[in-house]
Design a protein around this motif. Sequence first.
Motif, mmCIF file in Angstrom:
data_model
loop_
_atom_site.group_PDB
_atom_site.id
_atom_site.type_symbol
_atom_site.label_atom_id
_atom_site.label_comp_id
_atom_site.label_asym_id
_atom_site.label_seq_id
_atom_site.Cartn_x
_atom_site.Cartn_y
_atom_site.Cartn_z
ATOM 1 N N VAL A 127 -21.481 -33.522 30.399
ATOM 2 C CA VAL A 127 -20.497 -33.779 29.441
ATOM 3 C C VAL A 127 -20.928 -33.771 28.110
ATOM 4 N N VAL A 128 -22.000 -34.413 27.435
ATOM 5 C CA VAL A 128 -22.544 -34.339 26.238
ATOM 6 C C VAL A 128 -22.844 -33.069 25.688
ATOM 7 N N LEU A 129 -23.574 -32.330 26.454
ATOM 8 C CA LEU A 129 -24.153 -31.092 26.331
ATOM 9 C C LEU A 129 -22.860 -30.000 26.423
ATOM 10 N N LEU A 148 -18.216 -27.564 20.668
ATOM 11 C CA LEU A 148 -17.999 -27.688 19.183
ATOM 12 C C LEU A 148 -18.844 -26.640 18.282
ATOM 13 N N THR A 149 -19.930 -26.108 18.771
ATOM 14 C CA THR A 149 -20.692 -24.975 18.240
ATOM 15 C C THR A 149 -20.006 -23.768 18.557
ATOM 16 N N ARG A 150 -19.001 -23.786 19.284
ATOM 17 C CA ARG A 150 -18.202 -22.376 19.715
ATOM 18 C C ARG A 150 -19.536 -21.349 20.388
ATOM 19 N N SER A 151 -20.152 -21.969 21.470
ATOM 20 C CA SER A 151 -21.148 -21.288 22.098
ATOM 21 C C SER A 151 -20.645 -20.745 23.412
ATOM 22 N N VAL A 195 -12.506 -45.907 19.179
ATOM 23 C CA VAL A 195 -11.442 -46.012 18.226
ATOM 24 C C VAL A 195 -11.785 -45.514 16.993
ATOM 25 N N THR A 196 -12.922 -46.242 16.451
ATOM 26 C CA THR A 196 -13.651 -45.963 15.262
ATOM 27 C C THR A 196 -14.162 -44.536 15.255
ATOM 28 N N LEU A 197 -14.715 -44.107 16.084
ATOM 29 C CA LEU A 197 -15.294 -42.987 16.289
ATOM 30 C C LEU A 197 -14.502 -41.913 16.167
ATOM 31 N N GLY A 198 -13.377 -41.964 16.827
ATOM 32 C CA GLY A 198 -12.307 -40.965 16.958
ATOM 33 C C GLY A 198 -11.654 -40.817 15.343
ATOM 34 N N ILE A 199 -11.459 -41.895 14.702
ATOM 35 C CA ILE A 199 -10.842 -41.783 13.350
ATOM 36 C C ILE A 199 -11.686 -41.130 12.607
ATOM 37 N N SER A 200 -13.095 -41.468 12.513
ATOM 38 C CA SER A 200 -14.272 -40.967 11.859
ATOM 39 C C SER A 200 -14.321 -39.490 12.102
ATOM 40 N N THR A 201 -14.189 -39.193 13.255
ATOM 41 C CA THR A 201 -14.303 -37.735 13.563
ATOM 42 C C THR A 201 -13.011 -36.941 12.979
ATOM 43 N N VAL A 223 -20.045 -31.486 14.649
ATOM 44 C CA VAL A 223 -20.565 -31.858 15.879
ATOM 45 C C VAL A 223 -21.383 -32.920 16.282
ATOM 46 N N SER A 224 -21.671 -33.691 15.432
ATOM 47 C CA SER A 224 -22.314 -35.004 15.704
ATOM 48 C C SER A 224 -21.438 -36.104 16.016
ATOM 49 N N LEU A 225 -20.274 -36.106 15.281
ATOM 50 C CA LEU A 225 -19.198 -37.319 15.631
ATOM 51 C C LEU A 225 -18.556 -36.737 16.824
ATOM 52 N N GLY A 226 -17.964 -35.489 16.877
ATOM 53 C CA GLY A 226 -17.275 -34.903 17.942
ATOM 54 C C GLY A 226 -17.839 -35.213 19.009
ATOM 55 N N THR A 227 -19.111 -35.116 19.269
ATOM 56 C CA THR A 227 -19.922 -35.220 20.436
ATOM 57 C C THR A 227 -20.153 -36.725 20.878
ATOM 58 N N ALA A 228 -20.460 -37.514 19.953
ATOM 59 C CA ALA A 228 -20.505 -38.963 19.978
ATOM 60 C C ALA A 228 -19.043 -39.416 20.594
ATOM 61 N N HIS A 229 -17.861 -38.955 20.045
ATOM 62 C CA HIS A 229 -16.633 -39.372 20.379
ATOM 63 C C HIS A 229 -16.239 -39.028 21.774
#
Length: 468
Positions: free
Chosen positions: A127-129, A135-138, A413-419, A426-432
């Motif tokens: 799921v993370v990959l 996010l990298t449009r690959s 929720v914090t990750l979502g707002i930060s994203t 890419v980093s925050l979107g993946t972490a979210h």
Amino acid sequence: MLESRLISIIRRNKDLSRNISSNLGKWGFTSTKISNEASFSILNQQRLLSSCSNLIRRTFVNYGLRSFHHLNHKGVHRTSFRKISTVAATAAENKEGLKFLVTAGPHAQKMVGIWLFASAAWVFSMVVLGGVTRLTRSGLSMTDWKFTGSLPPLTDEDWLVEFEKYKQSPEYKRVNKGMNIEDFKFIYWMEYAHRMWGRALGIMFGLPFSYFVRKGYITVRLGFQLSGLFALGAGQGLIGWWMVKSGLEEPASEYVEPRVSPYRLAAHLTYAFAIYCGLFWTALSVVMPEPPAESLACVRGAAKVKRLAIPVGILVGITAISGAFVAGNDAGRAFNTFPKMGDTWIPDDIFSMKPLIRNFFENTSTVQLDHRILATATLAAIGGLWLSTRKVDMHPAVRHLIGSTMGMAALQVTLGISTLLSYVPVSLGTAHQAGALTLLTFMILLNHTVRRPSPALLKTLPSVTKMV
């Protein structure tokens, strides 16, 4: 029987003593002496009877112990005790309803549990990959698909062939026109790794499964469950290609960027979440057939928590799926402000599409608004669960788990707002995305921990927890 025979012998001796006493009278002994001697004889007979009775009991016990030791030496009683324990376990299973998913003892249970937890972790990494790939449009870099997979390009000529295929796709023409071969290799390797990681999961799951079935570790019930999860995993590859194929088609308008269908992306992600939840729940059931319980009061407290945890867990799942529609519509880049959406709380075009239902799945403004509302409701629901259960008598593990779930919800929720505010890096979107699955993991663990114990365990629990 031995005692009755001994009594009869003593009675015969009593008659004999009387005859002897009469003869002794003839020989000059007085009646008093005879009476005293007879009394003495009867007293001795009673003592003899008591002594013999004790002797018989001691002999029987000693003989029994020696016989038990003899059986132990030959290994006979061990087999008997194994049979007794097996029968007792079977009776407990049939009568009390406690059914173990793994046979052959704790070692087999541990091996199967480790395998299932490792498989769940593998799906988590998938799921993370997949999030990184999106996010990298690959995801649209590979324009064909084979169920068994294929080798990557190994020569410059092979890379040029693959690059020419990609140049025919709508994404290259409208988004990545002018991309060089090195940039193409990066997105190609990302998608190739995602696909091969999924195929490796099939091998990693299938081979141990066959081994455990052959060894007889897995029950029929567990075998059907795992076979269903394996079938879902095989179907996930087909759904992934079905999703990618929608992004290789020409968009309806020349002003629209090519992207995969949000419905298919949501189906692909939901399938992945379902496989993960199934594996994780099954792994927990294997290693923890009984929930933690110290008393009947804790069981009643867990039942109260369960009534709240089930709807909250469903809400967490719905919120995660709504995030798939945010990703499918690229809605995370539409309104990068919080708490307002731009200059307003609610955009004006949230119901601009016809029919009305389309807005909740295809309208960028509506999709992001829905996700914000669901995320806020999820945080409030988990907070309410935490507050309402603070004074409930429950197992310490359940209490710590509720607190950890509350902390994870706040972090998500914090990750979502930060994203959102950072325009979806890419980093925050993946972490979210990983945070969504982690929060779902906490809810699965909580619901599994507060399930009702078996009747066999309930019978052994005290009314209240003993204070040490």
